[in-house]
Each structure stands twice: as structure tokens, then as C-alpha cells.
Design an enzyme around this catalytic site. Sequence first.
Site, mmCIF file in Angstrom:
data_model
loop_
_atom_site.group_PDB
_atom_site.id
_atom_site.type_symbol
_atom_site.label_atom_id
_atom_site.label_comp_id
_atom_site.label_asym_id
_atom_site.label_seq_id
_atom_site.Cartn_x
_atom_site.Cartn_y
_atom_site.Cartn_z
ATOM 1 N N GLN A 157 1.004 -1.325 -0.073
ATOM 2 C CA GLN A 157 -0.133 0.045 -0.077
ATOM 3 C C GLN A 157 0.678 1.359 -0.044
ATOM 4 O O GLN A 157 2.031 1.429 0.207
ATOM 5 C CB GLN A 157 -0.941 -0.025 1.231
ATOM 6 C CG GLN A 157 -1.921 -1.230 1.180
ATOM 7 C CD GLN A 157 -2.977 -1.033 2.292
ATOM 8 O OE1 GLN A 157 -3.471 0.022 2.490
ATOM 9 N NE2 GLN A 157 -3.261 -2.185 2.939
ATOM 10 N N LYS A 173 2.666 7.020 6.661
ATOM 11 C CA LYS A 173 1.444 6.331 6.256
ATOM 12 C C LYS A 173 0.153 7.335 6.287
ATOM 13 O O LYS A 173 -0.106 7.701 7.161
ATOM 14 C CB LYS A 173 1.036 4.857 7.108
ATOM 15 C CG LYS A 173 2.159 3.851 6.949
ATOM 16 C CD LYS A 173 1.753 2.891 7.693
ATOM 17 C CE LYS A 173 2.414 1.384 7.114
ATOM 18 N NZ LYS A 173 1.930 0.228 7.750
ATOM 19 N N ASP A 192 -4.695 0.283 5.235
ATOM 20 C CA ASP A 192 -4.074 0.429 6.300
ATOM 21 C C ASP A 192 -4.552 1.686 6.984
ATOM 22 O O ASP A 192 -4.993 2.701 6.365
ATOM 23 C CB ASP A 192 -2.743 0.729 6.076
ATOM 24 C CG ASP A 192 -1.974 -0.603 5.932
ATOM 25 O OD1 ASP A 192 -2.423 -1.632 5.952
ATOM 26 O OD2 ASP A 192 -0.700 -0.770 5.797
ATOM 27 N N ASP A 335 -3.755 -9.759 9.604
ATOM 28 C CA ASP A 335 -3.016 -9.642 8.291
ATOM 29 C C ASP A 335 -1.568 -9.872 8.234
ATOM 30 O O ASP A 335 -0.857 -9.303 7.502
ATOM 31 C CB ASP A 335 -3.427 -8.338 7.512
ATOM 32 C CG ASP A 335 -3.165 -8.507 5.881
ATOM 33 O OD1 ASP A 335 -3.591 -9.539 5.497
ATOM 34 O OD2 ASP A 335 -2.728 -7.417 5.688
ATOM 35 N N GLU A 340 8.741 -9.995 10.306
ATOM 36 C CA GLU A 340 10.234 -9.435 10.229
ATOM 37 C C GLU A 340 11.122 -9.464 11.408
ATOM 38 O O GLU A 340 10.527 -9.545 12.414
ATOM 39 C CB GLU A 340 10.162 -8.093 9.480
ATOM 40 C CG GLU A 340 9.688 -7.796 8.313
ATOM 41 C CD GLU A 340 8.274 -7.546 8.548
ATOM 42 O OE1 GLU A 340 7.646 -7.459 7.234
ATOM 43 O OE2 GLU A 340 7.732 -7.496 9.626
ATOM 44 N N ASP A 350 4.120 -2.968 10.360
ATOM 45 C CA ASP A 350 2.993 -3.099 9.613
ATOM 46 C C ASP A 350 1.764 -3.352 10.629
ATOM 47 O O ASP A 350 1.170 -4.419 10.476
ATOM 48 C CB ASP A 350 3.053 -4.033 8.741
ATOM 49 C CG ASP A 350 4.168 -3.435 7.241
ATOM 50 O OD1 ASP A 350 4.027 -2.429 7.229
ATOM 51 O OD2 ASP A 350 4.655 -4.388 6.837
#
Length: 440
Positions: A157, A173, A192, A335, A340, A350
Site C-alpha cells: 500500500q 502512512k 491500512d 493480516d 520480520e 505493519d
Amino acid sequence: MIRTTFYNILLLLCLSLVIYYSLNVYFINNLQSTVAENGINLADRGVLEYAVERAKPIVNHTLQNKPRSVQNAIMRKVKTLKPVFRNKNPKYVGIKQNLISCFVPKSYNLSNVWRIANSWPKINEVFPVKDKSIGSVINAIRMESIHGIKNSRRGTQLKLVLELTGSQFVLFKPSWYAREDIINGTVYSGKDRHNSEIISFHLAAILNLRYTPIVAGRSISLRNNLQYADEALRQTMPVINNQQCAYGFCHYCKSDETVCDDPTTGTLEGAVLLTIPGKIVKYRSPWQRTYKDQLKAEWEKNDNYCALIRKKVQFDVLLDLIDAAIFDFLIQNGDRHHYETRENRVLLLDNGKGFGNPFIDHIDILAPLYQCCIIRRATWERLLIFSGGALSETLEELNKLDLLYPLVINEHYIALERRLLYVYSTVELCKEKFGNKIFK
């Protein structure tokens, strides 16, 4: 005659009580039995799955699909939780005050504020538990001037990379939704939410899961900063109804889905995330969804799934993933298809898919917890400190410190407390089954 009738009634009452208590004892024994009828040890067969396989399903509007028996057991257990899980623990007050003193925005020295922030990340933390400089870093990322903007290639996104004074890069974001918007659909529906990133940072600090980036809310003017955008990004920044807009380039970016400066304020809200230094490695989550309605993932079908994962994943990483599952369940982020790591420890990156719908609880997000039935003792003890409304109270106090407050409507705080009770009930079911061996 009257005496005979009286004794008959008394006898019937006694028989009724015997039957009632016999049924309850049978149910409890069935739930807590360690061996199934086929002789398979439940510790090797999906932990809680078999313990409640005969439980009568509860039809619950908070689940989109027919809930599995373990999820029914979790919902039922909430009703019988001890008062300690519903009352406030006085220990939270000191932690709340310390967090506020650390997070309140403070003045900073531009010559060393970025150096300090970039020196914090260690093996299992991104920011320290107690450092008043956190407030200085928060203030710097929300106030420092922008000297460059480009499109981030990371993720699916729209995300912008901002270069702030002092050559510090941050992710921006943008806002797509109003606070009162309810995201319907699947657990991963919608774009998001910038406010979710901010709140997740605060929540992670409260739960002492300090693996998230440092995040702050900020409003920027796309029009006033157009001169700092690189050529590639400018090609995706149209003017619509006299408002400067952007759609960028990413997997889900479309020219007809833009974010724009507000016509009244001339600015665009968003979350600013401080980038984390060091090598970050990406892995596919063992509990990844298929994203296909008719196709179940292996973890949704295999009752022995956790035993398989324990052979493939380092134990510390598995405990990190269970911490992440609890965290994701509270914010309702379903989701996390990848995770990571930095120095072989999981980061909570995220977090934008949280806080979409306060009226739905996707209990299957807790699958790593109820399938493995292990949890860090430190995580459990921290969760117990924030019982009885203390979690939402503390979170609200931290949210108040952000420039974009209010960050959510009240229904999300109510949902957070409800979900915390579900976490308690899940751990209590595991504890009834395996005792204190579940704590690591």
C-alpha cells in the site's frame, strides 16, 4: 397424605440436584481430560482442540464463520473468570505514570536526537523501557522539516519516505478513513489505518512488547511539499478539485484511489514511523491465511500444527510469534502474513490493519496461543497488571499525547477490554490443561 406428598417432592428435588451436579462434573472432566477415547495424548494433538471437541457450538455474531469448538470454549470461559481478571491491579498506576513521563513530547537537540534513537535497537527491543528521550524523539519526528519525499517500495500500500532535517528517514502512512468508519468484510479488509500504527506503538509499550517502530501522528501539506517530491512520485500526484492529491505506485495503488490535502486545513493526516536501523529479514508467517474463502490453511485444518512448527522455528521466535498473536488479537490485525526479524527476534511491523471493526472479534488470530499453549511468563504477568479497564485507561492517556488525538472512538476501547478477557480465558484453559508448564 400431605406428609407423603411432601416426601415425594423432597425426593424429586434431591434427584434433580444429583443429576444436575453429575452432568456438570461430567462436562468438567470431559473438558480437562488429558487422554482422548482413542488413547491419544492431547498434549500431542493440538492442545485445546481435543479438550473441547464435544462442546456444544455457540452461535456468536462476532465470528463470520462457524466457530471451532476451542473458540467456543474460550468465549464460555470468560463468563467464569475469577474477579482478579476483572478488577484493576494497583500495580498499573506506576507503570502508567512512567509511560506518560517518557512519552510526553519534549524539547530536543537536533545534533543528537537521531543518534540517540538509532542507538536504542537491541536484540529484543526497539526502544527502551525507561528513557525520557522517547518524548524528544516523538517530538522530532512530528515537527522537523521535510527535505525530500519519495514513494516507498515496501509493502503493498501507499507509503511515503520522508527525509527530515538531519538526514533522518521516516515512513509516512496517510489517512484513508475517518475515526468513526467501521471496516466491514474479512479480517484483512480495507486499507491500512494510520491511527492503528500510532495506537499500536502505545499498546506495545504498555505491554512491554517494545518491538514496534516509534510512531507519532502528523499532518503534512502535499501541496507545500510538492517541491521536495522526486520525479517518479510527482507523476502520481494529481490536483483534484483544487486539492493536491497522491496515489503513488504500489501493488494496490490505483489512480482513482487517492489521498488528498483536506480542503479546510490544507493538510493530510498520517502516521510517521521512525525507520529501524540494522538488517531486517522477512519470513512467511506459519499462521498465514490463504486469502481465499473456500481454501483453508494448514493451521486451520491440522490439530497437530504447533508440533510441526516447533520443529521448524527457533523457540524464542515461536514465543515472539505468540506475543505477536496476542498483540494482533487485541488490535484485531489478522493480516500478519509475513513477519520480520532483527538479530533473529521478531519485530511488530505493519500494524495498520488494526482497529477496523470494534464489534467483531476474530478469535482465530489467537491460534498460535491456543494451539501451542505456551506463553512467556513475563508477557502473562504484564497482561495481568492491566486488567479491569486499566489497559484502555492507560492507552487513552498515551493517545492524548498525540497531535491527532482522538485516535479512535470509544467502542474500540470497549472492544480492547473484551478481547483482553478472551486472552485471559485462553491462557486459563491452557493452564487448566497443562498447569504452570505453559509459562516459559
